[in-house]
Scaffold this motif. Sequence first.
Motif, PDB file in Angstrom:
ATOM      1  N   LEU A   4       0.830  -1.206   0.000  1.00  8.92           N
ATOM      2  CA  LEU A   4       0.000   0.000   0.000  1.00  8.92           C
ATOM      3  C   LEU A   4       0.866   1.257   0.000  1.00  8.92           C
ATOM      4  CD1 LEU A   4      -2.856  -0.983   2.482  1.00  8.92           C
ATOM      5  CD2 LEU A   4      -3.053  -0.678   0.003  1.00  8.92           C
ATOM      6  N   TRP A  34       2.110   1.697  -3.586  1.00 12.74           N
ATOM      7  CA  TRP A  34       0.992   2.113  -4.450  1.00 12.74           C
ATOM      8  C   TRP A  34       0.671   3.583  -4.248  1.00 12.74           C
ATOM      9  CZ3 TRP A  34      -3.841   4.163  -4.677  1.00 12.74           C
ATOM     10  CH2 TRP A  34      -4.647   3.845  -5.778  1.00 12.74           C
ATOM     11  N   HIS A  35       0.556   4.006  -2.989  1.00 16.90           N
ATOM     12  CA  HIS A  35       0.201   5.397  -2.712  1.00 16.90           C
ATOM     13  C   HIS A  35       1.360   6.360  -2.979  1.00 16.90           C
ATOM     14  CE1 HIS A  35      -3.908   5.142  -1.259  1.00 16.90           C
ATOM     15  NE2 HIS A  35      -3.591   4.068  -0.567  1.00 16.90           N
ATOM     16  N   THR A  94       0.942   6.899  -6.781  1.00 17.30           N
ATOM     17  CA  THR A  94      -0.318   7.479  -7.246  1.00 17.30           C
ATOM     18  C   THR A  94      -0.734   8.705  -6.437  1.00 17.30           C
ATOM     19  OG1 THR A  94      -1.571   5.934  -5.845  1.00 17.30           O
ATOM     20  CG2 THR A  94      -1.142   5.268  -8.117  1.00 17.30           C
ATOM     21  N   THR A  95      -0.877   8.550  -5.137  1.00 16.88           N
ATOM     22  CA  THR A  95      -1.379   9.630  -4.289  1.00 16.88           C
ATOM     23  C   THR A  95      -0.348  10.736  -4.108  1.00 16.88           C
ATOM     24  OG1 THR A  95      -2.717   8.001  -3.101  1.00 16.88           O
ATOM     25  CG2 THR A  95      -2.416  10.146  -2.053  1.00 16.88           C
ATOM     26  N   LEU A 110       5.539  -1.823  -9.625  1.00 12.79           N
ATOM     27  CA  LEU A 110       4.306  -1.063  -9.817  1.00 12.79           C
ATOM     28  C   LEU A 110       4.515   0.125 -10.748  1.00 12.79           C
ATOM     29  CD1 LEU A 110       2.809  -1.103  -6.215  1.00 12.79           C
ATOM     30  CD2 LEU A 110       1.875  -2.252  -8.232  1.00 12.79           C
ATOM     31  N   PRO A 154      -6.947  -0.461  -3.619  1.00 14.89           N
ATOM     32  CA  PRO A 154      -5.547  -0.751  -3.928  1.00 14.89           C
ATOM     33  C   PRO A 154      -5.109  -2.152  -3.519  1.00 14.89           C
ATOM     34  CG  PRO A 154      -5.757   1.441  -3.011  1.00 14.89           C
ATOM     35  CD  PRO A 154      -7.103   0.795  -2.877  1.00 14.89           C
ATOM     36  N   GLU A 180      -6.267  -4.658  -5.960  1.00 11.28           N
ATOM     37  CA  GLU A 180      -5.437  -4.571  -7.165  1.00 11.28           C
ATOM     38  C   GLU A 180      -4.113  -5.285  -6.961  1.00 11.28           C
ATOM     39  OE1 GLU A 180      -3.204  -1.176  -9.919  1.00 11.28           O
ATOM     40  OE2 GLU A 180      -4.864  -0.584  -8.600  1.00 11.28           O
ATOM     41  N   LEU A 181      -3.485  -5.072  -5.802  1.00 13.86           N
ATOM     42  CA  LEU A 181      -2.206  -5.715  -5.524  1.00 13.86           C
ATOM     43  C   LEU A 181      -2.348  -7.239  -5.455  1.00 13.86           C
ATOM     44  CD1 LEU A 181      -0.940  -3.268  -2.750  1.00 13.86           C
ATOM     45  CD2 LEU A 181      -0.066  -3.445  -5.079  1.00 13.86           C
TER      46      LEU A 181
END
Length: 302
Positions: free
Chosen positions: A114, A117-118, A121-122, A148, A256, A259-260
């Motif tokens: 996570l 991912w963030h 993206t975030t 990723l 998320p 998705e992972l």
Amino acid sequence: MRAVRFDRFGGPDVLDYVDLPEPTPGPGQLRITVEAAGVNYADTHQTDGSYLAADQLPFVPGSEVVGRTDDGTRVLARVRGGYAEQVVADAGTVVPIPEDLPAAHALALLMQGLTAWHLLTTAARLASGETVVVHAAAGGVGSLAVQLARHMGAGRILAQASTDAKRALALDLGADAVATYPLENPADVILDGTGGALFDDALGSLGTLGRIVTYGSAARTPAAPVDPQRLARLGASVVGFWLRPVLARPDAVTGPLRELLALTAAGALRPLAGPSYPLADVRRAHQDLLARRTTGKVTLVP
């Protein structure tokens, strides 16, 4: 039951293997018998008292586990006090997982997955075709961020790591080349969980409208002050990131994480299983993590 607790802040030597009462779930909670607990670098900061949010002593560290609920369902869960034989978790943080998914792989996808991912993206708001540099690219977060970034459309991925073996691993995971500062071509996005001198070097290789995301301080030394005029000339940004407040946002976890898990099931994402230690050997686990002797997801097994 057996658990790990510290009663004062300090290094790995303050971690004690103790007997504690078995936890009793309250309303909306589930009890989990722990198969494996994940170890994160943040746990070492909690132990020495340098974590962003101070914790009340005595304290049982650990924020993630794989285990079985009382009805036998195998789950992945965010918890408090995960370094234990049993924990309780809010039902909303518990995700059923397949029987054939290794515990270390599942744990890698939770906090570290996570985070990666963030970060992309975030925080960095990665755009298609951009160049990404990942520091500590063979570590738990870095190894997933490398993969990723490719999945999310990065044009070029550069890996920074502390040893030849770790650099080779990052290349095997999909990085295009090793990052050596100063970069020949400036980067659009740099993910830095190390800080210190490495942050300073990275900032010097940030391109126009680039973003360097700082999410940790593994070097445990401060970086030099950042001159706002230097950022203004580039139109560049230094973005701070901490996962804990992000997890409180709607849809920050479930989407998320699904998705992972799907990418992992499809073979498009390869979480790295690192060393596994008996729960009683927690001090050695923290020592090895601090000395950067590990790659991939470190776990403790009751």
